[in-house]
Design a protein around this motif. Sequence first.
Motif, PDB file in Angstrom:
ATOM      1  N   HIS A  14       4.839   0.642  -9.068  1.00 39.91           N
ATOM      2  CA  HIS A  14       5.358  -0.706  -8.855  1.00 39.91           C
ATOM      3  C   HIS A  14       4.556  -1.631  -9.770  1.00 39.91           C
ATOM      4  CE1 HIS A  14       5.829  -4.406  -6.025  1.00 39.91           C
ATOM      5  NE2 HIS A  14       6.592  -4.489  -7.099  1.00 39.91           N
ATOM      6  N   CYS A  15       5.206  -2.127 -10.820  1.00 44.58           N
ATOM      7  CA  CYS A  15       4.533  -2.979 -11.802  1.00 44.58           C
ATOM      8  C   CYS A  15       5.048  -4.414 -11.702  1.00 44.58           C
ATOM      9  CB  CYS A  15       4.759  -2.443 -13.212  1.00 44.58           C
ATOM     10  SG  CYS A  15       4.034  -0.812 -13.491  1.00 44.58           S
ATOM     11  N   ASP A  40       8.693  -8.937 -11.579  1.00 40.84           N
ATOM     12  CA  ASP A  40       8.431  -7.855 -10.640  1.00 40.84           C
ATOM     13  C   ASP A  40       9.467  -6.774 -10.919  1.00 40.84           C
ATOM     14  OD1 ASP A  40       8.256  -6.085  -8.462  1.00 40.84           O
ATOM     15  OD2 ASP A  40       7.640  -7.681  -7.112  1.00 40.84           O
ATOM     16  N   ASN A  46      -0.001  -5.755 -13.565  1.00 43.59           N
ATOM     17  CA  ASN A  46      -0.629  -4.822 -12.633  1.00 43.59           C
ATOM     18  C   ASN A  46       0.392  -3.775 -12.233  1.00 43.59           C
ATOM     19  OD1 ASN A  46      -3.317  -6.072 -12.019  1.00 43.59           O
ATOM     20  ND2 ASN A  46      -1.972  -7.783 -11.588  1.00 43.59           N
ATOM     21  N   CYS A  47      -0.087  -2.573 -11.960  1.00 37.03           N
ATOM     22  CA  CYS A  47       0.785  -1.507 -11.467  1.00 37.03           C
ATOM     23  C   CYS A  47       0.077  -0.770 -10.331  1.00 37.03           C
ATOM     24  CB  CYS A  47       1.117  -0.493 -12.559  1.00 37.03           C
ATOM     25  SG  CYS A  47       2.127  -1.121 -13.901  1.00 37.03           S
ATOM     26  N   LEU A  48       0.802  -0.549  -9.261  1.00 42.43           N
ATOM     27  CA  LEU A  48       0.342   0.332  -8.195  1.00 42.43           C
ATOM     28  C   LEU A  48       0.929   1.694  -8.508  1.00 42.43           C
ATOM     29  CD1 LEU A  48      -0.968   1.029  -5.494  1.00 42.43           C
ATOM     30  CD2 LEU A  48       1.130   0.238  -4.367  1.00 42.43           C
ATOM     31  N   ARG A  89       1.212   5.747  -7.602  1.00 43.18           N
ATOM     32  CA  ARG A  89       1.095   6.623  -6.435  1.00 43.18           C
ATOM     33  C   ARG A  89       1.594   8.013  -6.799  1.00 43.18           C
ATOM     34  NH1 ARG A  89       0.519   3.685  -1.647  1.00 43.18           N
ATOM     35  NH2 ARG A  89       1.320   5.425  -0.467  1.00 43.18           N
ATOM     36  N   SER A  96      -3.382   7.066  -4.744  1.00 43.45           N
ATOM     37  CA  SER A  96      -2.892   5.839  -5.374  1.00 43.45           C
ATOM     38  C   SER A  96      -4.022   5.119  -6.095  1.00 43.45           C
ATOM     39  CB  SER A  96      -2.271   4.909  -4.331  1.00 43.45           C
ATOM     40  OG  SER A  96      -3.255   4.473  -3.420  1.00 43.45           O
ATOM     41  N   TYR A  97      -3.616   4.150  -6.884  1.00 44.58           N
ATOM     42  CA  TYR A  97      -4.576   3.268  -7.541  1.00 44.58           C
ATOM     43  C   TYR A  97      -3.831   2.014  -8.001  1.00 44.58           C
ATOM     44  CZ  TYR A  97      -9.252   2.538  -9.278  1.00 44.58           C
ATOM     45  OH  TYR A  97     -10.532   2.082  -9.439  1.00 44.58           O
ATOM     46  N   GLU A  98      -4.397   0.851  -7.712  1.00 46.45           N
ATOM     47  CA  GLU A  98      -3.875  -0.430  -8.211  1.00 46.45           C
ATOM     48  C   GLU A  98      -4.606  -0.714  -9.522  1.00 46.45           C
ATOM     49  OE1 GLU A  98      -1.650  -4.095  -7.929  1.00 46.45           O
ATOM     50  OE2 GLU A  98      -1.715  -2.588  -6.362  1.00 46.45           O
ATOM     51  N   GLU A 148      -4.935  -2.845 -13.230  1.00 47.37           N
ATOM     52  CA  GLU A 148      -4.575  -3.942 -14.132  1.00 47.37           C
ATOM     53  C   GLU A 148      -4.307  -3.272 -15.479  1.00 47.37           C
ATOM     54  OE1 GLU A 148      -6.457  -8.135 -14.450  1.00 47.37           O
ATOM     55  OE2 GLU A 148      -7.445  -6.879 -15.963  1.00 47.37           O
TER      56      GLU A 148
END
Length: 135
Positions: free
Chosen positions: A40-41, A47, A75-77, A79, A87-89, A91
């Motif tokens: 999800h970026c 969005d 930013n991208c989450l 998964r 997962s990782y959030e 930048e």
Amino acid sequence: MKHLILFILVTTYFRLHKACEKNRVILHNELGRGRILKFHCYSADNDLGVKNLNFNAPPYIIEFHDDVIYRTTWNCLLRQGANMEYSYEVEVYRAGDDIIPKCDQIRVWTAKLDGIYFSRNSKTPPVLALRWKKT
């Protein structure tokens, strides 16, 4: 005088955007056969929603121009895993401090089982930047 300065700034902004190649964030899935990268970026202005990228599929590319007034940040989450438990959030892009926007910037992010790899261009092999977090 104020109108002249405003005119110059607006003209420069549009001229830069016309001549400036778009910046790109490139996402790769190298997790392994049958493994999906869910991401999800988003930026302050955009969005992209939640998307899936299959293993070895063509990379997902986000194209954009830097904002002149506000510092462009994406930013991208990311998964992955059987239940998306890793997962990782991240930048994935942040514009520099310069008042003049950057052009043709590339950020390559590659998801692998042992972590998330990063490169600033498509010619340099990515290096391990982040380890997955288990949620």
